[in-house]
Write a protein that holds these residues in place. Structure first.
Motif, PDB file in Angstrom:
ATOM      1  N   THR A   1       0.555  -1.158  -0.263  1.00 45.54           N
ATOM      2  CA  THR A   1       0.193  -0.070  -0.056  1.00 45.54           C
ATOM      3  C   THR A   1       0.559   1.109   0.278  1.00 45.54           C
ATOM      4  O   THR A   1       2.268   0.983  -0.023  1.00 45.54           O
ATOM      5  N   GLY A   2       0.456   2.083  -0.034  1.00 46.31           N
ATOM      6  CA  GLY A   2       0.501   3.756   0.125  1.00 46.31           C
ATOM      7  C   GLY A   2       1.413   4.103   0.898  1.00 46.31           C
ATOM      8  O   GLY A   2       0.321   4.378   2.007  1.00 46.31           O
ATOM      9  N   LYS A   3       2.344   5.439   1.172  1.00 45.97           N
ATOM     10  CA  LYS A   3       2.143   6.166   2.709  1.00 45.97           C
ATOM     11  C   LYS A   3       0.864   7.171   2.169  1.00 45.97           C
ATOM     12  O   LYS A   3       0.657   7.576   3.721  1.00 45.97           O
TER      13      LYS A   3
ATOM     14  N   ILE B   1      -3.472   1.447   6.212  1.00 41.74           N
ATOM     15  CA  ILE B   1      -2.349   1.167   6.550  1.00 41.74           C
ATOM     16  C   ILE B   1      -2.855   0.840   8.363  1.00 41.74           C
ATOM     17  O   ILE B   1      -2.373  -0.128   8.619  1.00 41.74           O
ATOM     18  N   GLY B   2      -3.781   1.454   8.512  1.00 36.58           N
ATOM     19  CA  GLY B   2      -3.945   0.928   9.987  1.00 36.58           C
ATOM     20  C   GLY B   2      -4.758   0.208  10.117  1.00 36.58           C
ATOM     21  O   GLY B   2      -5.126  -0.294  10.864  1.00 36.58           O
ATOM     22  N   LEU B   3      -5.988   0.161   9.351  1.00 32.80           N
ATOM     23  CA  LEU B   3      -6.517  -1.117   8.301  1.00 32.80           C
ATOM     24  C   LEU B   3      -5.881  -1.958   9.122  1.00 32.80           C
ATOM     25  O   LEU B   3      -5.977  -3.557   9.750  1.00 32.80           O
ATOM     26  N   TYR B   4      -5.074  -2.604   8.201  1.00 30.40           N
ATOM     27  CA  TYR B   4      -3.978  -3.437   8.012  1.00 30.40           C
ATOM     28  C   TYR B   4      -3.028  -4.099   9.503  1.00 30.40           C
ATOM     29  O   TYR B   4      -3.343  -5.111  10.064  1.00 30.40           O
ATOM     30  N   GLN B   5      -2.516  -2.603  10.107  1.00 30.57           N
ATOM     31  CA  GLN B   5      -2.015  -3.400  11.053  1.00 30.57           C
ATOM     32  C   GLN B   5      -2.862  -3.436  12.495  1.00 30.57           C
ATOM     33  O   GLN B   5      -2.640  -4.160  13.230  1.00 30.57           O
ATOM     34  N   LYS B   6      -4.491  -2.886  12.512  1.00 32.92           N
ATOM     35  CA  LYS B   6      -5.509  -3.501  13.295  1.00 32.92           C
ATOM     36  C   LYS B   6      -5.464  -5.064  12.529  1.00 32.92           C
ATOM     37  O   LYS B   6      -5.792  -5.440  14.176  1.00 32.92           O
ATOM     38  N   ALA B   7      -5.081  -5.577  11.782  1.00 33.83           N
ATOM     39  CA  ALA B   7      -5.713  -7.121  12.250  1.00 33.83           C
ATOM     40  C   ALA B   7      -3.970  -8.179  11.103  1.00 33.83           C
ATOM     41  O   ALA B   7      -4.123  -8.906  10.908  1.00 33.83           O
ATOM     42  N   TYR B   8      -2.979  -6.748  11.938  1.00 36.63           N
ATOM     43  CA  TYR B   8      -1.896  -7.562  12.785  1.00 36.63           C
ATOM     44  C   TYR B   8      -1.056  -7.980  11.959  1.00 36.63           C
ATOM     45  O   TYR B   8      -0.048  -8.952  11.445  1.00 36.63           O
TER      46      TYR B   8
ATOM     47  N   ASP C   1       9.938   5.255  -2.348  1.00 42.66           N
ATOM     48  CA  ASP C   1       9.590   5.540  -1.183  1.00 42.66           C
ATOM     49  C   ASP C   1       8.387   5.649  -1.014  1.00 42.66           C
ATOM     50  O   ASP C   1       8.120   6.020   0.419  1.00 42.66           O
ATOM     51  N   ASN C   2       7.539   5.958  -1.776  1.00 45.34           N
ATOM     52  CA  ASN C   2       5.973   5.639  -1.019  1.00 45.34           C
ATOM     53  C   ASN C   2       5.555   3.696  -0.811  1.00 45.34           C
ATOM     54  O   ASN C   2       4.169   4.500  -0.179  1.00 45.34           O
ATOM     55  N   SER C   3       5.879   3.380  -1.654  1.00 46.72           N
ATOM     56  CA  SER C   3       5.554   1.841  -0.890  1.00 46.72           C
ATOM     57  C   SER C   3       5.602   1.637   0.334  1.00 46.72           C
ATOM     58  O   SER C   3       7.073   1.993   1.068  1.00 46.72           O
ATOM     59  N   VAL C   4       4.594   0.693   0.971  1.00 41.57           N
ATOM     60  CA  VAL C   4       4.546   0.043   2.916  1.00 41.57           C
ATOM     61  C   VAL C   4       4.542  -1.295   1.865  1.00 41.57           C
ATOM     62  O   VAL C   4       3.121  -1.591   1.836  1.00 41.57           O
ATOM     63  N   TYR C   5       5.596  -2.321   2.451  1.00 35.00           N
ATOM     64  CA  TYR C   5       4.984  -3.928   2.184  1.00 35.00           C
ATOM     65  C   TYR C   5       4.574  -4.211   3.651  1.00 35.00           C
ATOM     66  O   TYR C   5       6.016  -3.381   4.516  1.00 35.00           O
ATOM     67  N   MET C   6       3.672  -4.943   2.925  1.00 35.12           N
ATOM     68  CA  MET C   6       3.272  -5.545   4.943  1.00 35.12           C
ATOM     69  C   MET C   6       2.656  -6.621   4.895  1.00 35.12           C
ATOM     70  O   MET C   6       2.825  -7.511   3.445  1.00 35.12           O
TER      71      MET C   6
END
Length: 138
Positions: free
Chosen positions: A96-98, A104-111, A125-130
């Motif tokens: 997802t992107g910064k 990002i919040g949704l995914y972090q809440k889902a662990y 730089d804009n990419s966030v890998y989870m």
């Protein structure tokens, strides 16, 4: 319809970088699609596709703006994870992107945890890998 709304949102958020990201969001051959309705209105979607032999990639998550903050995205994500488990995957990955802090919040809440970017997103730089390990049922 939802894909068009998602693409419009991404054009606005990604700006000049949109063409780069759009190459990786083609879904013509994807078979695993979750959609959500409320009162016969299509309000959310998401897909998974094989990433590796053991990992499924979550793509194209979207909820119509006027249906956000109703846990619809969390339910769709959970459905995708369950489906991935049924298909034998032990990990979900996503990018997802910064500029999408709510995602990002949704995914972090889902662990999901943030890790190093993968493949085509290395050095972007804009990419966030989870990713998130899945519980595989025997």
């Amino acid at each position: 319809m939802l894909a068009a709304l998602l693409d419009l949102d991404l054009v606005i958020r990604d700006g000049d970088d949109h063409a780069f990201y759009a190459r990786f969001n083609q879904i013509e051959s994807i078979k695993e699609l979750v959609i959500a309705y409320q009162r016969r209105m299509l309000v959310a979607c998401g897909v998974i596709k094989p990433f590796t032999a053991t990992a499924a990639e979550v793509k194209r998550m979207f909820v119509r703006p006027d249906y956000k903050k109703q846990s619809i995205a969390a339910k769709a994500l959970s459905g995708l994870e369950n489906w991935a488990t049924e298909l034998g995957f032990s990990l979900c990955v996503l990018e997802t992107g910064k500029k999408r802090p709510e995602a990002i919040g949704l995914y972090q809440k889902a662990y999901y945890r943030i890790t190093d970017n993968y493949e085509q997103y290395i050095g972007i730089d804009n990419s966030v890998y989870m990713n998130k390990p899945l519980i595989v049922k025997p």
